[in-house]
Design a protein around this motif. Structure first.
Motif, PDB file in Angstrom:
ATOM      1  N   ASN A  41     -28.525 -29.132 -63.415  1.00 27.82           N
ATOM      2  CA  ASN A  41     -29.697 -28.261 -63.240  1.00 27.82           C
ATOM      3  C   ASN A  41     -29.397 -27.251 -62.126  1.00 27.82           C
ATOM      4  OD1 ASN A  41     -29.838 -29.751 -60.921  1.00 27.82           O
ATOM      5  ND2 ASN A  41     -31.895 -30.545 -61.251  1.00 27.82           N
ATOM      6  N   SER A  42     -30.429 -26.584 -61.642  1.00 28.15           N
ATOM      7  CA  SER A  42     -30.179 -25.495 -60.681  1.00 28.15           C
ATOM      8  C   SER A  42     -29.459 -25.990 -59.424  1.00 28.15           C
ATOM      9  CB  SER A  42     -31.490 -24.805 -60.315  1.00 28.15           C
ATOM     10  OG  SER A  42     -32.387 -25.699 -59.699  1.00 28.15           O
ATOM     11  N   THR A  61     -36.479 -25.479 -69.046  1.00 32.13           N
ATOM     12  CA  THR A  61     -35.241 -26.253 -69.213  1.00 32.13           C
ATOM     13  C   THR A  61     -35.493 -27.759 -69.268  1.00 32.13           C
ATOM     14  OG1 THR A  61     -34.950 -26.059 -66.841  1.00 32.13           O
ATOM     15  CG2 THR A  61     -33.626 -24.598 -68.215  1.00 32.13           C
ATOM     16  N   LYS A  83     -37.030 -35.258 -59.539  1.00 33.56           N
ATOM     17  CA  LYS A  83     -37.046 -34.508 -60.803  1.00 33.56           C
ATOM     18  C   LYS A  83     -36.692 -35.439 -61.964  1.00 33.56           C
ATOM     19  CE  LYS A  83     -35.783 -29.923 -59.027  1.00 33.56           C
ATOM     20  NZ  LYS A  83     -34.737 -28.892 -58.973  1.00 33.56           N
ATOM     21  N   ALA A  89     -18.763 -30.199 -66.342  1.00 34.68           N
ATOM     22  CA  ALA A  89     -20.107 -29.630 -66.159  1.00 34.68           C
ATOM     23  C   ALA A  89     -20.802 -29.554 -67.511  1.00 34.68           C
ATOM     24  CB  ALA A  89     -19.993 -28.240 -65.546  1.00 34.68           C
ATOM     25  N   LYS A 135     -25.738 -27.183 -60.372  1.00 33.45           N
ATOM     26  CA  LYS A 135     -24.845 -26.043 -60.613  1.00 33.45           C
ATOM     27  C   LYS A 135     -24.386 -25.403 -59.303  1.00 33.45           C
ATOM     28  CE  LYS A 135     -26.454 -25.072 -65.235  1.00 33.45           C
ATOM     29  NZ  LYS A 135     -27.382 -24.374 -66.098  1.00 33.45           N
ATOM     30  N   LEU A 136     -25.207 -25.536 -58.258  1.00 35.67           N
ATOM     31  CA  LEU A 136     -24.827 -25.015 -56.946  1.00 35.67           C
ATOM     32  C   LEU A 136     -23.803 -25.914 -56.258  1.00 35.67           C
ATOM     33  CD1 LEU A 136     -28.133 -23.980 -55.080  1.00 35.67           C
ATOM     34  CD2 LEU A 136     -26.201 -22.492 -55.561  1.00 35.67           C
TER      35      LEU A 136
END
Lengths: 321, 247
Positions: A96-97, A197, A15, A116, A100-101
């Motif tokens: 990013n997704s 995003t 990415k 963060a 964040k996890l």
């Protein structure tokens, strides 16, 4: 101070946000006198050696089918093993997704302070202080991390990718991988062609367009610019556009190079989601629209007349450059 | 089914942002406090919807904060929480918040723990994930939908450029965002009932933090808008191409 960068990927490709994280991690390592290494999990088709271009010296790859599902618990334990083996003192994620996890879990697991949403390299002159946006971009905070190991998740589009040249050494990493508890049953692409995003340019429209049937001209403008589509909250609430296009304080927060707002008045809650855009263009027929105060460029005019002209002008510029 | 909803107190979305004490503290004089919108509109309302579908469900609320957090807890009870726990400490980082809520959650044996995707003041989005790690539970972040069938949850989460649907067995931690539920307003009956619902105050167990804010600041003001005539749209695109270099 050695740095470990987490490399995220989609459809086998790294990415863009992870290239930003790699550039950030490499520059941090250089500044703090250490090495920048990376950890990549799952099956990538892209050659990880290319991460050398961004300053990564070594990439630890864990190939395991269990990692093709992003289960935060499983990922966290594998990254923990990589941190222990490499002796990294800073771990960098994209915010990013996936970041964040995983980053918050890793923070607890390693008892490592997390910032963060970082927007700049740390200041290491007195401790380890990282700048992040707070109050939905209306302010910033310089946050001190007070633990031996530090975790930073970097906001998407907040750091410029810098490619120099070079090749990273790619080595297999033997990790203990748990069976995932999360099972992916479906993945759907959003209606837009470009991820909101991660987009460099975002074209957004609001109630000034009067109805969902008038979105074609906005879509055409976005297509001509290679931009992602967005909308204001009232538009999403009226179901003119899908919720995942809503940008603002309670929707998606974005930070593109260019944000074009058409027929959006610019309520404070909308601004909070877009104020990190580098350049803001506002098209609104109301000269008193508050959005003009936050804009870099503006046109006071009717969207139905201005947007088709913008499309033609963009086509001309694209044709000549 | 026992659900724990994490509630945070944040300044109203229109609050003026300023700082005091050498820019180390948010200037809260005259600020109106609200339930963090993601916690209220999405996490709490989804929990209420689940209770409406299954009356045996109980909804507990947890917040970390001083006595000044009680009005927003009462509002959350008025919306539909059954009882609330306030952990009596003014928190200073996400780790501290998650560690404190985890202590409460361990005693409560919850099937489902819901948070908002982030708070609108610190924008960290970290408490859900940290809490999941403390509780050794799976975690799904930025969820736009949550359905339950027995002890299996089907959750949609936002990913770059789309959505992923996952299946996970309970117990589970989920952070919630737009799409999860439609915001509600407390009715008079709820407001009256909230006055008598239990609001337990417990003291914090340890107060470890890993980070602290050294300083706040405001971004530089914009230079002002450059207006272009609607009859000269070409000029706008030229400026974006040649001056701003964003096209």
């Amino acid at each position: 101070m050695n740095v470990l960068v987490f490399i995220d990927h989609v459809d086998g490709h790294i990415k863009k946000a992870s290239l930003e994280a790699a550039s950030y991690g490499a520059q941090l390592a250089q500044k703090a006198g250490g090495t920048a290494e990376a950890i990549a999990l799952g099956n990538l088709t892209e050659d990880l050696a290319t991460l050398g271009k961004y300053g990564i010296q070594k990439v630890h790859q864990v190939k395991n089918d269990a990692l093709n599902t992003i289960d935060a618990q499983v990922y966290t334990k594998v990254i923990e093993q990589a941190v222990q083996q490499t002796g990294a003192k800073v771990v960098v994620f994209s915010n990013n997704s996936t970041g964040k996890l995983v980053a918050p879990r890793l923070s607890v697991r390693l008892k490592a302070g997390l910032v963060a949403g970082a927007v700049a390299l740390p200041d290491t002159t007195n401790g380890f202080v990282v700048r992040k946006n707070v109050f939905s971009g209306k302010a910033f905070a310089n946050v001190s991390i007070n633990t031996d190991i530090k975790i930073i998740s970097l906001n998407v589009n907040a750091f410029t990718i810098s490619a120099t040249g070079g090749t990273a050494e790619v080595v297999p990493f033997n990790a203990t991988v748990d069976a995932p508890k999360v099972k992916v049953i479906d993945t759907t692409k959003a209606s837009g062609k470009v991820s909101l995003t991660e987009a460099d340019i975002v074209v957004s429209a609001g109630r000034g367009l009067k109805g969902p049937e008038n979105w074609k001209m906005v879509e055409d403008l976005a297509d001509s610019l290679g931009a992602a589509l967005a909308c204001s909250r009232p538009v999403a609430d009226a179901h003119w556009r899908p919720h995942n296009e809503h940008v603002g304080q309670t929707g998606v927060a974005i930070a593109p190079n260019l944000y074009i707002a058409i027929g959006i008045s610019g309520a404070i809650q909308h601004l909070a989601g877009v104020n990190r855009s580098k350049v803001i263009v506002v098209v609104n027929k109301d000269p008193e629209a508050p959005f003009f105060k936050a804009a870099d460029y503006g046109i006071v005019g009717d969207a139905f007349e201005v947007v088709p002209k913008m499309l033609e002008a963009v086509k001309k510029v694209k044709a000549s450059s | 089914m026992k659900i724990l909803v994490c509630i945070s107190k944040t300044p109203d979305t229109t609050a003026k942002i300023a700082f005091t004490d050498n820019n180390t503290k948010f200037a809260d004089a005259g600020v109106q406090w609200i339930i963090n919108p993601y916690d209220e509109w999405y996490a709490l309302v989804r929990a209420i919807e689940l209770k409406e579908a299954d009356a045996s469900t109980s909804i507990h609320l947890a917040t970390v904060g001083g006595a000044d957090a009680e009005p927003i807890i009462r509002k959350a009870l008025a919306l539909g929480g059954d009882e609330a726990i306030r952990i009596n400490v003014d928190p200073s980082d996400s780790y501290q918040v998650a560690a404190q809520i985890a202590e409460v959650a361990k005693q409560g044996n919850y099937d489902l723990v819901l948070t908002g995707k982030e708070t609108i003041d610190f924008n960290n989005g970290s408490v859900g994930g940290m809490l999941a790690e403390f509780l050794d539970m799976p975690y799904v972040a930025q969820a736009t939908s949550l359905q339950l069938a027995g002890t299996t949850a089907t959750v949609k989460r936002e990913i770059e450029g789309g959505e992923e649907t996952v299946e996970v067995a309970l117990p589970l931690v989920v952070s919630c965002q737009k799409g999860m539920a439609e915001a509600r307003i407390p009715n008079m009956r709820g407001i009256m009932a909230a006055r008598t619902k239990p609001l337990k105050v417990v003291e914090a167990s340890g107060n470890e933090t890993l980070t602290n804010v050294a300083e706040f600041g405001l971004p530089p003001a914009k230079a002002g808008v450059k207006l272009v005539s609607p009859d000269n749209v070409d000029e706008l695109i030229r400026l974006l191409h040649e001056e701003a270099r964003v096209i």
